[in-house]
Design an enzyme around this catalytic site. Structure first.
Site, PDB file in Angstrom:
ATOM      1  N   HIS A   1      55.599 -37.586  22.044  1.00 28.11           N
ATOM      2  CA  HIS A   1      55.444 -36.883  20.240  1.00 28.11           C
ATOM      3  C   HIS A   1      56.719 -38.579  19.571  1.00 28.11           C
ATOM      4  O   HIS A   1      57.951 -38.226  20.353  1.00 28.11           O
ATOM      5  CB  HIS A   1      55.589 -35.875  20.262  1.00 28.11           C
ATOM      6  CG  HIS A   1      54.926 -34.510  21.107  1.00 28.11           C
ATOM      7  ND1 HIS A   1      53.897 -34.342  21.699  1.00 28.11           N
ATOM      8  CD2 HIS A   1      55.303 -34.150  22.213  1.00 28.11           C
ATOM      9  CE1 HIS A   1      53.051 -34.211  22.558  1.00 28.11           C
ATOM     10  NE2 HIS A   1      54.617 -33.270  22.782  1.00 28.11           N
TER      11      HIS A   1
ATOM     12  N   ARG B   1      49.815 -40.530  24.535  1.00 26.64           N
ATOM     13  CA  ARG B   1      49.793 -40.326  26.314  1.00 26.64           C
ATOM     14  C   ARG B   1      49.727 -41.418  26.354  1.00 26.64           C
ATOM     15  O   ARG B   1      48.741 -42.561  26.743  1.00 26.64           O
ATOM     16  CB  ARG B   1      48.385 -39.846  26.886  1.00 26.64           C
ATOM     17  CG  ARG B   1      47.569 -39.429  27.766  1.00 26.64           C
ATOM     18  CD  ARG B   1      46.214 -38.812  27.828  1.00 26.64           C
ATOM     19  NE  ARG B   1      45.839 -38.046  27.009  1.00 26.64           N
ATOM     20  CZ  ARG B   1      44.912 -37.339  25.977  1.00 26.64           C
ATOM     21  NH1 ARG B   1      44.277 -38.794  26.105  1.00 26.64           N
ATOM     22  NH2 ARG B   1      44.553 -36.738  25.347  1.00 26.64           N
TER      23      ARG B   1
ATOM     24  N   HIS C   1      57.594 -36.078  28.987  1.00 26.55           N
ATOM     25  CA  HIS C   1      57.098 -35.026  28.991  1.00 26.55           C
ATOM     26  C   HIS C   1      56.244 -34.580  30.259  1.00 26.55           C
ATOM     27  O   HIS C   1      54.413 -35.307  29.574  1.00 26.55           O
ATOM     28  CB  HIS C   1      57.755 -33.828  27.942  1.00 26.55           C
ATOM     29  CG  HIS C   1      57.114 -33.805  27.439  1.00 26.55           C
ATOM     30  ND1 HIS C   1      57.179 -34.871  26.427  1.00 26.55           N
ATOM     31  CD2 HIS C   1      55.641 -33.439  26.485  1.00 26.55           C
ATOM     32  CE1 HIS C   1      55.900 -34.800  25.027  1.00 26.55           C
ATOM     33  NE2 HIS C   1      55.408 -33.503  25.577  1.00 26.55           N
TER      34      HIS C   1
ATOM     35  N   GLU D   1      59.803 -29.514  20.117  1.00 15.46           N
ATOM     36  CA  GLU D   1      59.406 -28.861  20.635  1.00 15.46           C
ATOM     37  C   GLU D   1      60.156 -28.125  21.400  1.00 15.46           C
ATOM     38  O   GLU D   1      61.073 -28.572  22.459  1.00 15.46           O
ATOM     39  CB  GLU D   1      57.772 -28.939  21.133  1.00 15.46           C
ATOM     40  CG  GLU D   1      57.963 -29.973  22.490  1.00 15.46           C
ATOM     41  CD  GLU D   1      56.449 -29.807  22.845  1.00 15.46           C
ATOM     42  OE1 GLU D   1      55.551 -30.239  21.784  1.00 15.46           O
ATOM     43  OE2 GLU D   1      55.993 -30.855  23.836  1.00 15.46           O
TER      44      GLU D   1
END
Length: 323
Positions: A102, A197, A177, A119
């Site tokens: 991200h 992605r 991740h 996150e």
């Protein structure tokens, strides 16, 4: 809306190809789809807002409720954010998720017109032998990163971490991740649905075509190094009468604690709302005039800022999120 009271939220459920059924069968999420990969337990995001499930605002989306109630219910610490800052999910990865990354806010605003995503993950449950990818196991160059993506050898240099229940991962924007198969996670994140992605195991999407990759963007934003944050909570367990608490993560976007409660008093002051995500057991919330609502495993409760003192009474495991 004069009287401030906690409300139950109904999640927006997502059917992604890697998802399972545990969120429906064990965490009581309601969906007619064959899979419930994600439940967006606290969300004002347009891709899946939560819905108020109790009280006089029952049936309103969370954004509609907040518009009706006013900004005071978010708290003064939310004033620095242009939009509702947090998105909380339960994620059931029956199959592995793609290797992804991200961007941070600066890159996202410049290139996507939105917000980035930092996150954290709390491992609620996992199968024996489950693992995930968390950054790289050693620094690599941009050119090696590009070549390994092209040759499908990227996972050879990723930091592969076996997981157990209770593990905590802080996923700073720019950290590569992937959640592995057999893991159920609670994710607290910035309110963003922006993902690049990088590798998807050659899978086909529901349309029978390979899912899109975002290689140029990933090359721009990925930190090609070991993760800067160790695995585990940021604080130590604090025990007091009726409660054991531990700080899982705190950053500029959110603060998250895990609580094991028999009975504990809280105070929702003017600074921040409280989000209570119940991962096990059940309890009721008591106000000055008596019981306000009951909740159980798989429930999400929004407590408005400024509500004042309230008591959680029962036997339950909670994640408490504030900003």
């Amino acid at each position: 809306m004069d009287k401030l009271e906690p409300v139950l939220l109904t999640a927006a459920c997502k059917d992604y190809l890697w998802g399972g059924t545990r969120l429906r069968t064990q965490y009581h999420q309601k969906s007619d789809a064959p899979r419930v990969a994600e439940s967006w337990m606290l969300s004002c995001h347009p891709d899946g807002p939560s819905v108020v499930g109790s009280g006089e605002s029952r049936g309103l989306t969370l954004p509609e409720y907040l518009k009706k109630a006013g900004k005071r219910v978010l708290g003064t610490d939310c004033a620095r954010f242009p939009d509702f800052p947090v998105l909380i999910k339960l994620i059931d990865a029956k199959k592995p998720l793609s290797v992804q990354v991200h961007p941070d806010d600066a890159y996202a605003k410049t290139h996507e017109g939105g917000f980035g995503k930092t996150e954290m993950w709390y491992v609620v449950d996992c199968e024996e032998g489950a693992f995930l990818y968390y950054g790289f196991d050693h620094p690599i160059s941009r050119e090696e990163f590009r070549e390994r993506i092209a040759r499908n050898t990227l996972t050879e240099v990723l930091n592969k971490v076996p997981v157990k229940r209770g593990d905590v991962f802080f996923i700073e924007a720019g950290t590569l991740h992937a959640i592995g198969a057999g893991i159920l996670i609670a994710e607290i994140q910035q309110s963003s649905n922006l993902t690049y992605r990088v590798y998807d195991y050659g899978r086909l999407g529901l349309d029978g075509k390979p899912r899109a990759l975002h290689i140029p963007q990933a090359l721009d934003v990925t930190r090609r190094e070991r993760p800067r944050h160790p695995v585990g909570p940021q604080g130590k367990i604090r025990r007091e009468q009726g409660c054991a608490a531990v700080l899982l993560a705190s950053c500029e976007f959110f603060t998250v604690e895990r609580l094991e409660i028999t009975e504990r008093a809280f105070r929702a002051d003017e600074k921040s709302f409280h989000s209570l995500l119940c991962l096990g057991g059940g309890a009721r919330i008591l106000g000055a005039d008596g019981p306000l609502l009951s909740f159980g495993k798989g429930d999400s409760v929004f407590v408005p800022a400024g509500m004042g003192r309230y008591v959680v009474q029962g036997n339950c495991e909670l994640l408490l999120t504030t900003v």
